[in-house]
Write a protein that holds these residues in place. Structure first.
Motif, PDB file in Angstrom:
ATOM      1  N   THR A 197      -2.301   2.776  15.842  1.00  0.00           N
ATOM      2  CA  THR A 197      -2.054   4.161  15.442  1.00  0.00           C
ATOM      3  C   THR A 197      -0.766   4.635  16.099  1.00  0.00           C
ATOM      4  O   THR A 197      -0.046   3.851  16.728  1.00  0.00           O
ATOM      5  N   VAL A 255     -11.468  -2.591   6.565  1.00  0.00           N
ATOM      6  CA  VAL A 255     -10.355  -2.192   5.684  1.00  0.00           C
ATOM      7  C   VAL A 255     -10.925  -2.057   4.284  1.00  0.00           C
ATOM      8  O   VAL A 255     -11.462  -3.019   3.719  1.00  0.00           O
ATOM      9  N   VAL A 309      -5.581  -3.165  15.118  1.00  0.00           N
ATOM     10  CA  VAL A 309      -5.436  -1.842  14.529  1.00  0.00           C
ATOM     11  C   VAL A 309      -4.478  -1.059  15.414  1.00  0.00           C
ATOM     12  O   VAL A 309      -4.623  -1.045  16.650  1.00  0.00           O
ATOM     13  N   ARG A 315      -0.906   0.901   0.427  1.00  0.00           N
ATOM     14  CA  ARG A 315      -0.149  -0.303   0.106  1.00  0.00           C
ATOM     15  C   ARG A 315      -0.945  -1.196  -0.843  1.00  0.00           C
ATOM     16  O   ARG A 315      -2.174  -1.248  -0.773  1.00  0.00           O
ATOM     17  N   PHE A 332      -1.753  -0.952   5.331  1.00  0.00           N
ATOM     18  CA  PHE A 332      -1.883   0.457   5.686  1.00  0.00           C
ATOM     19  C   PHE A 332      -2.310   1.203   4.429  1.00  0.00           C
ATOM     20  O   PHE A 332      -2.150   0.693   3.299  1.00  0.00           O
ATOM     21  N   ARG A 339      -1.095  11.126   4.730  1.00  0.00           N
ATOM     22  CA  ARG A 339      -1.714   9.833   4.983  1.00  0.00           C
ATOM     23  C   ARG A 339      -1.920   9.622   6.478  1.00  0.00           C
ATOM     24  O   ARG A 339      -1.124  10.074   7.298  1.00  0.00           O
ATOM     25  N   GLU A 340      -2.986   8.914   6.763  1.00  0.00           N
ATOM     26  CA  GLU A 340      -3.266   8.612   8.162  1.00  0.00           C
ATOM     27  C   GLU A 340      -2.281   7.565   8.654  1.00  0.00           C
ATOM     28  O   GLU A 340      -2.119   6.513   8.034  1.00  0.00           O
ATOM     29  N   GLU A 341      -1.603   7.867   9.755  1.00  0.00           N
ATOM     30  CA  GLU A 341      -0.602   6.952  10.297  1.00  0.00           C
ATOM     31  C   GLU A 341      -1.310   5.865  11.099  1.00  0.00           C
ATOM     32  O   GLU A 341      -1.423   5.943  12.322  1.00  0.00           O
ATOM     33  N   VAL A 342      -1.774   4.865  10.376  1.00  0.00           N
ATOM     34  CA  VAL A 342      -2.498   3.752  10.990  1.00  0.00           C
ATOM     35  C   VAL A 342      -2.205   2.495  10.185  1.00  0.00           C
ATOM     36  O   VAL A 342      -1.998   2.555   8.972  1.00  0.00           O
ATOM     37  N   PHE A 343      -2.153   1.373  10.847  1.00  0.00           N
ATOM     38  CA  PHE A 343      -1.970   0.091  10.180  1.00  0.00           C
ATOM     39  C   PHE A 343      -2.923  -0.914  10.814  1.00  0.00           C
ATOM     40  O   PHE A 343      -3.479  -0.680  11.903  1.00  0.00           O
TER      41      PHE A 343
END
Length: 212
Positions: free
Chosen positions: A138, A154, A136, A112, A109, A92-96
Motif C-alpha cells: 500500500t 485477489v 501486498v 488492470r 492492482f 481507486r484503492e492505492e494497493v498492488f
C-alpha cells in the motif's frame, strides 16, 4: 520699260526674302522659367515658383465618385454552451499485489487487465478468486508473505477466452527430404482485477523488523 519692270520685280523679291524667313524646323519645346527667391520683410526665405508652358492643351480626365459599398454584416452565431457535469467517481484503492497464476507471477492492482494461461472451468463474466498472493503493498505499509500472505485474495472477472499469436514450428533434416511446418496457438484467458482484500490482518513489515 521691260528692263525697268524686271529690276523692280527683283528688288521686291529680295526685300521680301529679307523680311520673311521660312524655316522647316519644328517649334521649340516649352521653356521652364524659374523665378528668383524672394525675401520677405521678416527675412524669411520663400520657395521659388516654377511655371511650365505646355506644348499642347490637355483635357482633364473626368472624376468618377464611387459610393462606398455597404458592409455586409453576418449575424454572429451564439457559441454552444457546454455544461460540465461533475461525477463523483470513487477513487481507486492505492494497493498492488504480486500473485501467482499457474507457474508465473504477475503484479496486479485494481482496474488492470492481463492475459494468463487458460483457466480451466472458467467462462466469460465469471468471478474468480486468486489465493496465491505473495506480496501486498500500500502507500504506507508492505505485507510480505512467508511464502504467501494468509487470508489475502485477489478478485477478478473473466473477460475473454482466446488464443495467443501463432507460433511456427519448422522441422528440417538435411539430405533426407524431411520438412515439417507446424503452427501453434496457445490458449489464454483475459481477466480484469477488481479488488484486493484480506491482507489487513497480516502483520506488516517495517524497517525495524527488517533490521532485527
Amino acid at each position: 520699260m521691260a528692263a525697268a519692270s524686271s529690276c523692280s520685280t527683283l528688288a521686291l523679291c529680295s526685300s521680301l526674302a529679307t523680311h520673311c524667313k521660312i524655316s522647316m524646323n519644328p517649334p521649340p519645346p516649352p521653356m521652364l522659367y524659374l523665378s528668383r527667391p524672394k525675401f520677405c520683410a521678416s527675412g524669411l526665405y520663400t520657395r521659388p515658383t516654377f511655371s511650365l508652358t505646355p506644348k499642347f492643351s490637355q483635357t482633364e480626365a473626368p472624376v468618377i465618385e464611387s459610393e462606398p459599398e455597404a458592409a455586409v454584416t453576418t449575424p454572429e452565431e451564439p457559441a454552444p454552451v457546454v455544461e460540465s457535469i461533475s461525477k463523483d467517481e470513487p477513487k481507486r484503492e492505492e494497493v498492488f499485489a504480486v500473485v501467482m497464476i499457474g507457474s508465473r507471477q504477475y503484479i496486479v492492482f485494481p482496474g488492470r487487465f492481463l492475459y494468463t494461461q487458460r483457466l480451466k472451468g472458467a467462462d466469460v463474466n465469471d468471478k474468480i478468486i486468486l489465493n496465491k498472493v505473495l506480496l501486498v503493498g500500500t502507500k504506507t505499509t508492505t505485507y510480505i508473505g512467508k511464502p504467501v500472505v494468509t487470508n489475502a485474495a485477489v478478485h477478478a472477472v473473466v473477460e475473454e477466452q482466446g488464443l495467443n499469436p501463432k507460433v511456427v514450428v519448422f522441422k528440417y533434416k538435411k539430405k533426407k527430404g524431411y520438412r515439417r511446418n507446424i503452427g501453434h496457438r496457445q490458449p489464454n484467458t483475459r481477466i480484469r482485477i477488481t479488488g484486493i482484500t484480506g491482507y489487513q490482518d497480516y502483520p506488516a513489515v517495517t524497517l525495524d523488523s527488517l533490521k532485527s
